[in-house]
Write an enzyme that holds these catalytic residues in place. Structure first.
Site, short mmCIF file in Angstrom:
data_model
loop_
_atom_site.label_atom_id
_atom_site.label_comp_id
_atom_site.label_asym_id
_atom_site.label_seq_id
_atom_site.Cartn_x
_atom_site.Cartn_y
_atom_site.Cartn_z
N HIS A 128 -65.12 29.69 30.35
CA HIS A 128 -66.39 29.87 29.47
C HIS A 128 -66.28 29.11 28.24
CE1 HIS A 128 -63.95 32.51 26.60
NE2 HIS A 128 -64.92 32.04 25.69
N LYS A 134 -70.21 32.40 28.68
CA LYS A 134 -70.03 33.75 29.64
C LYS A 134 -71.10 33.72 30.43
CE LYS A 134 -66.45 35.92 26.86
NZ LYS A 134 -66.19 37.13 26.13
N HIS A 146 -70.36 31.15 20.25
CA HIS A 146 -69.08 30.70 20.80
C HIS A 146 -68.80 31.30 22.31
CE1 HIS A 146 -68.61 35.03 19.50
NE2 HIS A 146 -67.57 34.82 20.22
FE LIG Z 1 -64.57 33.45 23.97
#
Ligand SMILES: [Fe+2]
Length: 320
Positions: free
Chosen positions: A204, A179, A175
């Site tokens: 992200h 990032k 998920h």
């Molecule tokens: Fe997140």
């Protein structure tokens, strides 16, 4: 008979049984065709007709399973009125059918082995990417894996399809993969983010979906990666989707992600207790989280934290 041959015979038998049950018992059209075929056979046996071609044509319409094709060919081949050369060609047809079906069974076996390998590859790839994200931000150590474990449990309790469960598990693991593309100055900032830094951090979800989209084996996980910060009331990001517009695997991942984020220390704040985090999830049911999933979450939470403390210790053994 070897183990492989045994398995093959079992699969073939099972498939013949299942197909035959499905065809004749549930489909009225096929039932009519089958009874028409029986009539034709009776006529042939009684000598009222001499050509089995009609029977073959009718039989084809049944899309028969392998076991029935050979017994059908045998019945035709054994009719006493038929000439020898016709019998031979029927036997040839029967053996062609048999070979074709045994190839299909073999194909199914190979296909299921390939599927297993693909699933294995799917998780190896997902895990490798998740490790890469956590290497950027060691403070969140084990977060992806715990979100994966919590989401997996919630998915099982939601009775979703096998495929959706697979995409949920991969999506939960991945998920936050986006990032990777967020600058250190933002990702690792110890204090609160400015508006523009917060906007950068929100990206992200988009970066992550672009990474996952490009990998064909992970493509089904895109919804969880892109939409795990959407909210039921429409105030989430990146698209501000509302309620059931948010795909199920994203709604499940959202609860698992929020819970784990609250219960672990972050560079900018201390962790809440498991009881406090549960209260927060319940308080935000219907606004941030899907109330149906919150109900399932509550059952999972009680199973894990009240009835089975060893399980909860295991889940949080690496958290800081
Ligand atoms: Fe997140």
């Amino acid at each position: 008979m070897s183990k492989k041959e045994n398995n093959k015979a079992e699969v073939e038998n099972q498939s013949a049984k299942t197909n035959s049950k499905r065809s004749y018992e549930t489909d009225p059209t096929l039932k009519d065709i089958a009874s028409n075929l029986n009539d034709k056979f009776s006529s042939l046996r009684e000598g009222k007709e001499s050509s089995p071609v009609d029977c073959i044509n009718i039989f084809e319409k049944l899309h028969p399973p392998a076991g029935e094709i050979s017994s059908f060919a045998k019945q035709i081949g054994e009719l006493p009125e038929l000439k020898v050369d016709f019998k031979n060609s029927l036997n040839k047809i029967a053996s062609t059918f048999r070979n074709a079906f045994s190839n299909i069974t073999e194909y199914n076996e190979i296909n299921s082995q390939i599927k297993e390998l693909l699933i294995e590859n799917f998780f190896h790839t997902a895990r490798a990417l998740a490790i890469a994200v956590e290497a950027r931000d060691p403070y969140t150590g084990g977060h992806s894996d715990r979100v994966f474990q919590i989401a997996t449990e919630l998915g099982k309790r939601c009775n979703i399809s096998i495929t959706e469960q697979l995409y949920l598990e991969g999506g939960a693991l991945l998920h936050d993969v986006g990032k990777i593309a967020v600058r250190d100055g933002v990702l690792l900032k110890p204090g609160p983010l400015t508006d523009s830094e917060y906007k950068e951090m929100q990206l992200h979800t988009i970066f992550g979906s672009q990474i996952v989209k490009r990998m064909s084996c992970l493509h089904g996980c895109v919804d969880a990666v892109l939409l795990h910060h959407e909210r039921m009331d429409g105030y989430g990001y990146p698209h501000g989707l509302k309620g059931k517009e948010i795909p199920l695997i994203a709604r499940i991942t959202s609860v698992a992600d929020a819970y784990d984020a609250m219960t672990t220390n972050r560079i900018y704040r201390k962790a809440l207790s498991h009881e406090q985090a549960l209260e927060e999830i319940l308080r935000n049911s219907g606004t941030q989280f899907d109330p149906e999933i919150v109900k399932v979450f509550l059952i999972w939470w009680e199973d894990t934290f009240q009835k089975n403390p060893a399980k909860s210790k295991e889940l949080y053994k690496y958290s800081k």
